[in-house]
Design a protein around this motif. Structure first.
Motif, PDB file in Angstrom:
ATOM      1  N   HIS A 153       0.822  -1.206   0.000  1.00  0.00           N
ATOM      2  CA  HIS A 153       0.000   0.000   0.000  1.00  0.00           C
ATOM      3  C   HIS A 153       0.860   1.261   0.000  1.00  0.00           C
ATOM      4  O   HIS A 153       0.492   2.267   0.593  1.00  0.00           O
ATOM      5  CB  HIS A 153      -0.944  -0.001   1.203  1.00  0.00           C
ATOM      6  CG  HIS A 153      -1.974  -1.072   1.144  1.00  0.00           C
ATOM      7  ND1 HIS A 153      -3.145  -0.957   0.407  1.00  0.00           N
ATOM      8  CD2 HIS A 153      -2.012  -2.305   1.698  1.00  0.00           C
ATOM      9  CE1 HIS A 153      -3.852  -2.057   0.523  1.00  0.00           C
ATOM     10  NE2 HIS A 153      -3.187  -2.899   1.304  1.00  0.00           N
ATOM     11  N   GLY A 154       2.019   1.179  -0.646  1.00  0.00           N
ATOM     12  CA  GLY A 154       2.822   2.385  -0.833  1.00  0.00           C
ATOM     13  C   GLY A 154       4.250   2.300  -0.357  1.00  0.00           C
ATOM     14  O   GLY A 154       5.162   2.770  -1.041  1.00  0.00           O
ATOM     15  N   SER A 155       4.486   1.702   0.823  1.00  0.00           N
ATOM     16  CA  SER A 155       5.827   1.763   1.402  1.00  0.00           C
ATOM     17  C   SER A 155       6.856   0.965   0.606  1.00  0.00           C
ATOM     18  O   SER A 155       8.050   1.278   0.648  1.00  0.00           O
ATOM     19  CB  SER A 155       5.802   1.282   2.851  1.00  0.00           C
ATOM     20  OG  SER A 155       5.225  -0.002   2.956  1.00  0.00           O
ATOM     21  N   ILE A 156       6.419  -0.043  -0.143  1.00  0.00           N
ATOM     22  CA  ILE A 156       7.376  -0.845  -0.914  1.00  0.00           C
ATOM     23  C   ILE A 156       8.036  -0.010  -2.009  1.00  0.00           C
ATOM     24  O   ILE A 156       9.109  -0.360  -2.515  1.00  0.00           O
ATOM     25  CB  ILE A 156       6.682  -2.092  -1.514  1.00  0.00           C
ATOM     26  CG1 ILE A 156       7.731  -3.149  -1.876  1.00  0.00           C
ATOM     27  CG2 ILE A 156       5.779  -1.726  -2.689  1.00  0.00           C
ATOM     28  CD1 ILE A 156       7.138  -4.503  -2.185  1.00  0.00           C
ATOM     29  N   ALA A 157       7.430   1.124  -2.364  1.00  0.00           N
ATOM     30  CA  ALA A 157       8.028   2.011  -3.358  1.00  0.00           C
ATOM     31  C   ALA A 157       9.342   2.617  -2.874  1.00  0.00           C
ATOM     32  O   ALA A 157      10.147   3.095  -3.683  1.00  0.00           O
ATOM     33  CB  ALA A 157       7.043   3.132  -3.708  1.00  0.00           C
ATOM     34  N   LEU A 158       9.581   2.593  -1.568  1.00  0.00           N
ATOM     35  CA  LEU A 158      10.793   3.174  -1.005  1.00  0.00           C
ATOM     36  C   LEU A 158      11.975   2.201  -0.994  1.00  0.00           C
ATOM     37  O   LEU A 158      13.089   2.587  -0.637  1.00  0.00           O
ATOM     38  CB  LEU A 158      10.523   3.647   0.428  1.00  0.00           C
ATOM     39  CG  LEU A 158       9.461   4.742   0.569  1.00  0.00           C
ATOM     40  CD1 LEU A 158       9.130   4.968   2.039  1.00  0.00           C
ATOM     41  CD2 LEU A 158       9.917   6.026  -0.080  1.00  0.00           C
ATOM     42  N   ILE A 159      11.736   0.943  -1.352  1.00  0.00           N
ATOM     43  CA  ILE A 159      12.807  -0.047  -1.351  1.00  0.00           C
ATOM     44  C   ILE A 159      13.702   0.167  -2.565  1.00  0.00           C
ATOM     45  O   ILE A 159      13.240   0.207  -3.706  1.00  0.00           O
ATOM     46  CB  ILE A 159      12.239  -1.480  -1.357  1.00  0.00           C
ATOM     47  CG1 ILE A 159      11.336  -1.710  -0.136  1.00  0.00           C
ATOM     48  CG2 ILE A 159      13.362  -2.501  -1.413  1.00  0.00           C
ATOM     49  CD1 ILE A 159      12.044  -1.604   1.186  1.00  0.00           C
ATOM     50  N   GLU A 160      15.005   0.292  -2.314  1.00  0.00           N
ATOM     51  CA  GLU A 160      16.002   0.453  -3.370  1.00  0.00           C
ATOM     52  C   GLU A 160      17.085  -0.588  -3.184  1.00  0.00           C
ATOM     53  O   GLU A 160      17.112  -1.317  -2.187  1.00  0.00           O
ATOM     54  CB  GLU A 160      16.605   1.860  -3.315  1.00  0.00           C
ATOM     55  CG  GLU A 160      15.605   2.983  -3.462  1.00  0.00           C
ATOM     56  CD  GLU A 160      16.232   4.347  -3.273  1.00  0.00           C
ATOM     57  OE1 GLU A 160      17.377   4.401  -2.755  1.00  0.00           O
ATOM     58  OE2 GLU A 160      15.603   5.345  -3.641  1.00  0.00           O
ATOM     59  N   ASP A 161      18.004  -0.661  -4.126  1.00  0.00           N
ATOM     60  CA  ASP A 161      19.126  -1.600  -4.002  1.00  0.00           C
ATOM     61  C   ASP A 161      19.890  -1.332  -2.711  1.00  0.00           C
ATOM     62  O   ASP A 161      20.324  -0.196  -2.457  1.00  0.00           O
ATOM     63  CB  ASP A 161      20.072  -1.454  -5.200  1.00  0.00           C
ATOM     64  CG  ASP A 161      19.529  -2.102  -6.455  1.00  0.00           C
ATOM     65  OD1 ASP A 161      18.598  -2.921  -6.338  1.00  0.00           O
ATOM     66  OD2 ASP A 161      20.025  -1.788  -7.554  1.00  0.00           O
ATOM     67  N   GLY A 162      20.026  -2.356  -1.890  1.00  0.00           N
ATOM     68  CA  GLY A 162      20.803  -2.256  -0.665  1.00  0.00           C
ATOM     69  C   GLY A 162      20.044  -1.747   0.539  1.00  0.00           C
ATOM     70  O   GLY A 162      20.618  -1.667   1.639  1.00  0.00           O
TER      71      GLY A 162
END
Length: 253
Positions: A153-162
């Motif tokens: 619901h939105g927070s997974i968009a903040l996941i980046e490499d590392g």
């Protein structure tokens, strides 16, 4: 027992004619004096601004209170509380004796990162909020705790490499769900660290805690995240006992 907004709630509760019970670690505190009854935690002086032992003591006292209320109401209880709390205390000592392992985990996942995420489900989600708070308070890393079910619901968009993602798994009924969440963040480049409990562990988990009654698991699962926050702060050269911009009690609303 001096927090202003908590006192405002107490004033309103009493104004409406309800009795109030204060749970506090400080005898004679404002909230203690103004409530009808006081239940002391007896955790001993908490010197650091970021609360640790008072947090776990409060969970234990709340568990005792809830257990006695259930018993007084004739509820069937699945375990004997005091022997189980004694086991929990022994396990907490065992976990603390392995603190160098959490120093290594803090070095691997938190020392240089600008941000991190804690994910869990059920009771584990609540402990994730505590873990994220401790990381923010003393190491100044931007940290957030999320229920695993809310990732999409939105927070997974903040996941980046590392991006470090610390996952807590102690509840059997949510085990597969949260491991599914871990796979989702790893697929997007996250550096995942799984802290599990015996009975739901996998061989590649970063650390496995001894098994305790699931309803009391927060007393044990909070230790790894607090220790990781502590060692992350030390590794980054932060003052653990006097974090910037924070006071022991928030005395204004």
């Amino acid at each position: 027992g001096e927090t202003a907004d908590s006192r405002a709630v107490l004033v309103e509760v009493k104004k409406r004619g309800y009795k109030a019970l204060t749970m506090t670690n400080v005898p004679g505190s404002t909230l203690s004096r103004e409530a009808n009854e006081t239940m002391l935690l007896h955790a001993g002086p908490e010197i650091a601004v970021a609360s640790t032992k008072a947090y776990t003591a409060q969970i234990a006292v709340l568990a005792i209170l809830a257990y006695d209320i259930a018993r007084a109401n004739g509820k069937a209880l699945p375990f004997e509380l005091m022997p189980e709390l004694a086991r929990v205390a022994t396990i907490m000592d065992s976990v603390m004796s392995q603190k160098e392992l959490f120093e290594e985990l803090a070095e691997r996942y938190l020392k240089t990162t600008p941000n991190t995420f804690f994910i869990g489900r059920g009771l584990d989600a609540s402990v994730c909020l505590e873990g994220a708070l401790k990381v923010k308070e003393i190491s100044y890393i931007q940290a957030e705790g999320y229920p695993g079910g809310e990732l999409k619901h939105g927070s997974i968009a903040l996941i980046e490499d590392g991006t470090p993602v610390i996952a807590l798994i102690s509840q059997p009924k949510t085990n597969l769900n949260i491991r599914g969440n871990v796979k989702e963040v790893v697929a997007r480049g996250a550096n995942a660290c799984i802290l599990s409990m015996q009975g739901v562990e996998h061989e590649d988990d970063a650390f496995t805690l001894p098994h305790v009654e699931p309803l009391l698991a927060p007393l044990v699962t909070v230790l790894p995240v607090q220790l990781m926050a502590y060692y992350a702060a030390l590794g980054r050269g932060c003052d653990v006992d006097k974090p910037r911009n924070l006071a022991k009690s928030v005395t204004v609303e």
